[in-house]
Design a protein around this motif. Structure first.
Motif, PDB file in Angstrom:
ATOM      1  N   SER A  73       0.837  -1.195   0.000  1.00 63.54           N
ATOM      2  CA  SER A  73       0.000   0.000   0.000  1.00 63.54           C
ATOM      3  C   SER A  73       0.874   1.248   0.000  1.00 63.54           C
ATOM      4  O   SER A  73       1.993   1.236   0.525  1.00 63.54           O
ATOM      5  CB  SER A  73      -0.915   0.015   1.227  1.00 63.54           C
ATOM      6  OG  SER A  73      -1.681   1.200   1.293  1.00 63.54           O
ATOM      7  N   THR A  74       0.364   2.315  -0.591  1.00 63.65           N
ATOM      8  CA  THR A  74       1.032   3.617  -0.477  1.00 63.65           C
ATOM      9  C   THR A  74       0.750   4.244   0.879  1.00 63.65           C
ATOM     10  O   THR A  74       1.388   5.222   1.254  1.00 63.65           O
ATOM     11  CB  THR A  74       0.540   4.558  -1.585  1.00 63.65           C
ATOM     12  OG1 THR A  74      -0.893   4.679  -1.489  1.00 63.65           O
ATOM     13  CG2 THR A  74       0.911   4.032  -2.963  1.00 63.65           C
ATOM     14  N   SER A  75      -0.200   3.691   1.624  1.00 67.06           N
ATOM     15  CA  SER A  75      -0.588   4.206   2.930  1.00 67.06           C
ATOM     16  C   SER A  75       0.095   3.418   4.038  1.00 67.06           C
ATOM     17  O   SER A  75       0.093   2.182   4.024  1.00 67.06           O
ATOM     18  CB  SER A  75      -2.108   4.112   3.100  1.00 67.06           C
ATOM     19  OG  SER A  75      -2.477   4.280   4.446  1.00 67.06           O
ATOM     20  N   TYR A  77      -0.992   3.102   6.909  1.00 68.77           N
ATOM     21  CA  TYR A  77      -2.065   2.385   7.585  1.00 68.77           C
ATOM     22  C   TYR A  77      -2.207   0.972   7.009  1.00 68.77           C
ATOM     23  O   TYR A  77      -2.216  -0.022   7.742  1.00 68.77           O
ATOM     24  CB  TYR A  77      -3.370   3.162   7.418  1.00 68.77           C
ATOM     25  CG  TYR A  77      -4.571   2.586   8.129  1.00 68.77           C
ATOM     26  CD1 TYR A  77      -4.932   3.046   9.392  1.00 68.77           C
ATOM     27  CD2 TYR A  77      -5.361   1.600   7.545  1.00 68.77           C
ATOM     28  CE1 TYR A  77      -6.039   2.536  10.049  1.00 68.77           C
ATOM     29  CE2 TYR A  77      -6.465   1.085   8.189  1.00 68.77           C
ATOM     30  CZ  TYR A  77      -6.800   1.556   9.444  1.00 68.77           C
ATOM     31  OH  TYR A  77      -7.909   1.034  10.082  1.00 68.77           O
ATOM     32  N   ASP A 113      -8.280   5.056   8.113  1.00 71.52           N
ATOM     33  CA  ASP A 113      -7.047   5.678   7.655  1.00 71.52           C
ATOM     34  C   ASP A 113      -7.192   7.202   7.696  1.00 71.52           C
ATOM     35  O   ASP A 113      -7.328   7.874   6.665  1.00 71.52           O
ATOM     36  CB  ASP A 113      -6.740   5.184   6.242  1.00 71.52           C
ATOM     37  CG  ASP A 113      -5.305   5.444   5.832  1.00 71.52           C
ATOM     38  OD1 ASP A 113      -4.617   6.190   6.551  1.00 71.52           O
ATOM     39  OD2 ASP A 113      -4.884   4.901   4.798  1.00 71.52           O
ATOM     40  N   ASN A 116      -4.826   9.542   5.652  1.00 73.58           N
ATOM     41  CA  ASN A 116      -5.043   9.400   4.215  1.00 73.58           C
ATOM     42  C   ASN A 116      -6.338  10.081   3.782  1.00 73.58           C
ATOM     43  O   ASN A 116      -6.402  10.726   2.728  1.00 73.58           O
ATOM     44  CB  ASN A 116      -5.061   7.915   3.848  1.00 73.58           C
ATOM     45  CG  ASN A 116      -4.731   7.672   2.383  1.00 73.58           C
ATOM     46  OD1 ASN A 116      -4.317   8.573   1.654  1.00 73.58           O
ATOM     47  ND2 ASN A 116      -4.912   6.448   1.954  1.00 73.58           N
ATOM     48  N   ASP A 132      -6.334   4.428  -6.140  1.00 72.88           N
ATOM     49  CA  ASP A 132      -5.855   5.088  -4.928  1.00 72.88           C
ATOM     50  C   ASP A 132      -7.007   5.433  -3.987  1.00 72.88           C
ATOM     51  O   ASP A 132      -6.864   5.390  -2.766  1.00 72.88           O
ATOM     52  CB  ASP A 132      -5.085   6.352  -5.292  1.00 72.88           C
ATOM     53  CG  ASP A 132      -3.797   6.044  -6.035  1.00 72.88           C
ATOM     54  OD1 ASP A 132      -3.199   4.984  -5.759  1.00 72.88           O
ATOM     55  OD2 ASP A 132      -3.398   6.848  -6.894  1.00 72.88           O
ATOM     56  N   ARG A 135      -8.153   2.473  -1.738  1.00 70.22           N
ATOM     57  CA  ARG A 135      -7.346   2.159  -0.551  1.00 70.22           C
ATOM     58  C   ARG A 135      -7.930   2.772   0.712  1.00 70.22           C
ATOM     59  O   ARG A 135      -7.614   2.347   1.818  1.00 70.22           O
ATOM     60  CB  ARG A 135      -5.911   2.653  -0.751  1.00 70.22           C
ATOM     61  CG  ARG A 135      -5.126   1.871  -1.790  1.00 70.22           C
ATOM     62  CD  ARG A 135      -3.647   2.248  -1.748  1.00 70.22           C
ATOM     63  NE  ARG A 135      -2.875   1.427  -2.668  1.00 70.22           N
ATOM     64  CZ  ARG A 135      -2.496   1.826  -3.901  1.00 70.22           C
ATOM     65  NH1 ARG A 135      -2.830   3.037  -4.305  1.00 70.22           N
ATOM     66  NH2 ARG A 135      -1.789   1.037  -4.664  1.00 70.22           N
ATOM     67  N   LEU A 136      -8.786   3.769   0.555  1.00 63.90           N
ATOM     68  CA  LEU A 136      -9.395   4.431   1.706  1.00 63.90           C
ATOM     69  C   LEU A 136     -10.509   3.602   2.331  1.00 63.90           C
ATOM     70  O   LEU A 136     -10.854   3.802   3.496  1.00 63.90           O
ATOM     71  CB  LEU A 136      -9.970   5.785   1.287  1.00 63.90           C
ATOM     72  CG  LEU A 136      -8.962   6.867   0.881  1.00 63.90           C
ATOM     73  CD1 LEU A 136      -9.680   7.996   0.153  1.00 63.90           C
ATOM     74  CD2 LEU A 136      -8.230   7.400   2.101  1.00 63.90           C
TER      75      LEU A 136
END
Length: 396
Positions: A73-75, A77, A113, A116, A132, A135-136
């Motif tokens: 993940s780019t996060s 979290y 998150d 984010n 993207d 991912r939230l």
């Protein structure tokens, strides 16, 4: 890949056991880092710029440091959730766990998150590539976890404020008891310790950011002002079948005060009911309890409630400890950190209590102590009147 284990009945346990543990906390990445941090007697918190009441002011917060697998993940979290689960699964496998045909996933989550989402609105103005944006969503990290390990059992998010991790463990036990799942991966993740969140908890009179946590957060001690905020993602593999489990989860109970969105009902009636339900589910009596792993926020109403429970139900017999002065109050993941601390203590023969720094309740443990064995109850009290307790015991 999960499959049928022909030896499952050879290692059958009467109760749900903790087969594996993974952790990402303010101390760093990994359960050993958490364990050594707790034993150090030092808080995970550091001074964070931009967290005070002024733009350039600082505050004490226990934040997860950057890390994890960027391919997940780019996060941070999502990376913390995945890494804690990976570590728990690898740990359980090393202890003899073999997944059953149906492995469920439970994620204890409150705000999700937060950082984010803040960037999504304030930096990206609500516009991102769809991948993207996805991912939230709370379903995405669970889906990523299931895909990596091929788990096809039920998946669900559990939310009960700061009681969420306890509630997820109780839900996992219900799944195992009913046959909905053969094993359950339970992850509790909370990374909501942002400047905005800290500001509001300070205004509510619950959190403290202007003092080092051990000086400000003193559950069951004189001079306590409240809790220090923290972050964590903690994972457990829960099963009836493992060769070398950490501890057994004998039972649990949940109630709601139905009194106030923040404050504890001063009569404490439903907290007592919660404890009775947990003890009844575990088929034990109050006199059987050796350790009380407290919610231990260091706020006045929490201290009063837990002291009342200890005096009137447990007759001030159990040893008492809280790890919130060390790891911080990790909100929805708080009980996850605290159950992990207790379970590691069962395995290693040490109770990782925080040091006492002021006149204290006589049963409060002063720093790490040899573990005497026996039963531990873990109480959690969440905003909105959410009360929960789980009962832990030696796995044998």
């Amino acid at each position: 890949m999960p499959g049928t284990n022909p030896n499952r009945e050879d290692h059958h346990q009467d109760h749900m056991t903790i087969a594996g543990i993974g952790a990402v906390t303010g101390y760093g990445w990994g359960r050993e880092v958490l364990w050594q941090g707790l034993l150090s007697g030092k808080s995970a918190a550091t001074l964070q710029p931009g967290y005070g009441t002024g733009r350039d002011e600082q505050a004490w917060v226990s934040l997860i440091p950057d890390g994890g697998d960027p391919l997940v993940s780019t996060s941070i979290y999502g990376r913390a959730l995945q890494e804690s689960a990976r570590e728990a699964i690898a740990d359980a496998s090393a202890r003899g766990w073999r997944p059953g045909r149906t492995v469920g996933v439970l994620h204890a989550i409150v705000l999700g998150d937060v950082g984010n989402w803040r960037d999504f609105y304030l930096l990206d103005h609500g516009h991102r590539r769809s991948r993207d944006y996805l991912r939230l969503l709370p379903s995405t990290p669970i889906s990523v976890l299931q895909q990596e390990f091929g788990f096809h059992g039920p998946a669900m998010n559990v939310s009960a404020a700061c009681s969420s991790a306890n509630v997820a463990l109780i839900t996992a036990k219900l799944w195992l008891r009913s046959g909905i799942a053969d094993d359950v991966i339970c992850v509790a993740t909370d990374m909501s310790a942002t400047p905005e969140m800290l500001e509001h908890f300070v205004r509510l009179g619950a959190a403290v950011g202007d003092a080092e946590p051990l000086a400000a957060c003193r559950p069951f001690q004189e001079g306590s002002r409240g809790f220090s905020m923290g972050e964590a993602s903690v994972a457990f593999v829960l099963s009836r079948s493992v060769e070398r489990p950490y501890a057994a989860v004998l039972g649990g109970g949940m109630t709601n005060d139905a009194y106030h969105v923040v404050s504890v009902d001063p009569g404490h009636t439903k907290i007592f009911d919660c404890a009775r339900l947990a003890l009844d589910d575990a088929a034990i009596a109050p006199a059987d309890v050796r350790y009380f792993n407290a919610h231990g926020t260091g706020t006045q109403q929490c201290d009063v409630a837990e002291r009342d429970l200890l005096a009137r139900m447990f007759h001030d017999r159990p040893h008492v400890y809280s790890v919130k002065p060390l790891a911080g109050h990790c909100q929805g993941a708080a009980a996850g950190v605290e159950v992990a601390a207790a379970a590691l203590g069962y395995d290693r023969g040490i109770v990782p209590a925080a040091p006492i720094i002021a006149p204290a309740y006589e049963r409060l443990l002063d720093g790490p102590m040899p573990f005497e064995g026996g039963i531990t109850v873990k109480l959690s009290l969440g905003m909105g009147g959410n009360n929960s307790m789980v009962v832990l015991a030696p796995a044998d």
